[in-house]
Design an enzyme around this catalytic site. Sequence first.
Site, PDB file in Angstrom:
ATOM      1  N   CYS A 141     -31.759  26.731 -82.531  1.00  0.00           N
ATOM      2  CA  CYS A 141     -31.133  28.631 -82.493  1.00  0.00           C
ATOM      3  C   CYS A 141     -32.623  28.317 -81.807  1.00  0.00           C
ATOM      4  CB  CYS A 141     -31.297  29.235 -82.926  1.00  0.00           C
ATOM      5  SG  CYS A 141     -31.842  31.330 -82.419  1.00  0.00           S
ATOM      6  N   ASP A 166     -32.779  33.930 -72.535  1.00  0.00           N
ATOM      7  CA  ASP A 166     -32.702  34.214 -73.434  1.00  0.00           C
ATOM      8  C   ASP A 166     -32.485  35.957 -74.424  1.00  0.00           C
ATOM      9  OD1 ASP A 166     -31.887  33.747 -76.702  1.00  0.00           O
ATOM     10  OD2 ASP A 166     -34.449  33.040 -77.280  1.00  0.00           O
ATOM     11  N   SER A 167     -31.807  35.357 -75.315  1.00  0.00           N
ATOM     12  CA  SER A 167     -31.045  37.261 -76.176  1.00  0.00           C
ATOM     13  C   SER A 167     -32.280  37.727 -76.672  1.00  0.00           C
ATOM     14  CB  SER A 167     -29.672  36.836 -77.504  1.00  0.00           C
ATOM     15  OG  SER A 167     -30.733  35.927 -78.261  1.00  0.00           O
ATOM     16  N   GLU A 179     -37.654  37.285 -84.899  1.00  0.00           N
ATOM     17  CA  GLU A 179     -38.001  38.976 -84.121  1.00  0.00           C
ATOM     18  C   GLU A 179     -39.330  39.457 -85.030  1.00  0.00           C
ATOM     19  OE1 GLU A 179     -36.758  39.795 -81.269  1.00  0.00           O
ATOM     20  OE2 GLU A 179     -35.482  37.815 -80.727  1.00  0.00           O
ATOM     21  N   CYS A 210     -31.106  29.448 -75.034  1.00  0.00           N
ATOM     22  CA  CYS A 210     -30.268  29.692 -76.394  1.00  0.00           C
ATOM     23  C   CYS A 210     -29.142  28.825 -76.333  1.00  0.00           C
ATOM     24  CB  CYS A 210     -29.706  31.531 -75.707  1.00  0.00           C
ATOM     25  SG  CYS A 210     -28.981  32.445 -77.046  1.00  0.00           S
ATOM     26  N   HIS A 217     -34.979  30.611 -81.410  1.00  0.00           N
ATOM     27  CA  HIS A 217     -35.568  31.481 -82.525  1.00  0.00           C
ATOM     28  C   HIS A 217     -36.682  30.180 -83.625  1.00  0.00           C
ATOM     29  CE1 HIS A 217     -34.311  34.595 -80.721  1.00  0.00           C
ATOM     30  NE2 HIS A 217     -34.205  35.131 -80.958  1.00  0.00           N
TER      31      HIS A 217
END
Length: 272
Positions: free
Chosen positions: A183, A9-10, A151, A73, A185
């Site tokens: 997403c 993932d990013s 994050e 992602c 996240h």
Amino acid sequence: MSRPILVFDSGIGGLSVLAEIRKSLPHSDYCYLFDNARLPYGELEEQVLISGCVKLVCELVARTNAAIVVVACNTASTVVLPALRAHLTIPVVGVVPAIKPAALMSKSKRIGLLATPGTVKRHYTHELISQFADNCHVELFGCSELVMMAEQKVATGVIDISRLAELLVPIVTANLDVLVLGCTHFPMIKAELQQVLGGGVTLLDSGAAIAKRVVTLLTQQNQIVEEHRVSDEVVGLSVMQAFYTKAEISEGLIRTLIDCGFSTIERITTTN
């Protein structure tokens, strides 16, 4: 170490997918690769995203002898999968926004997709909506700031609820009954999203579906250690390795990775 499952993932969003896979395959070994030096992916040019991801993932696959790659992602899945599959001989699994189950679940037939701007605007996303949700009114919401909020939550344990509420105003007023978290996240801040949106909105992500697909592919390749052959003594002793690309990461993020079970946390850079 057995051939690991490589989750990519990013940033830290893919940990939500990895957690779902571990529920099904608790004895497997795992590598988690997050390209946080280039976060967020939704703001990168497509060719830059493709070339960087292919180089990074392929080098770590070779280094770890991974059995499968999970691109956890949504942005990368809609752009990078064909190139990755062309370079690798092992299975590569991507993330698909849960449009189909959302359309089936919705009683009001008013659903939403919350994703990065890149995922929202891509033709692939609109094809999914046309194919699986043509009987629904679908609202699209693109936001990169939520990625950084997730994050920050992992790194510091803190999230700005008032700012989150501001960002979610269009969703609150859209009168939806199902919202797709497009997403990886976003499940990391699911509790806060639910707090702002209220109990009348069901939040849906793709984690469980991805885990099911991984189990199917590894079973086909005989890459899964049969559960009944694993003794009680080795339960929970799977090898967990994390790799990141940024120059440094916060102490809070390191603690989170350790709490997730990672014994190795290492910076990785691609060769020229």
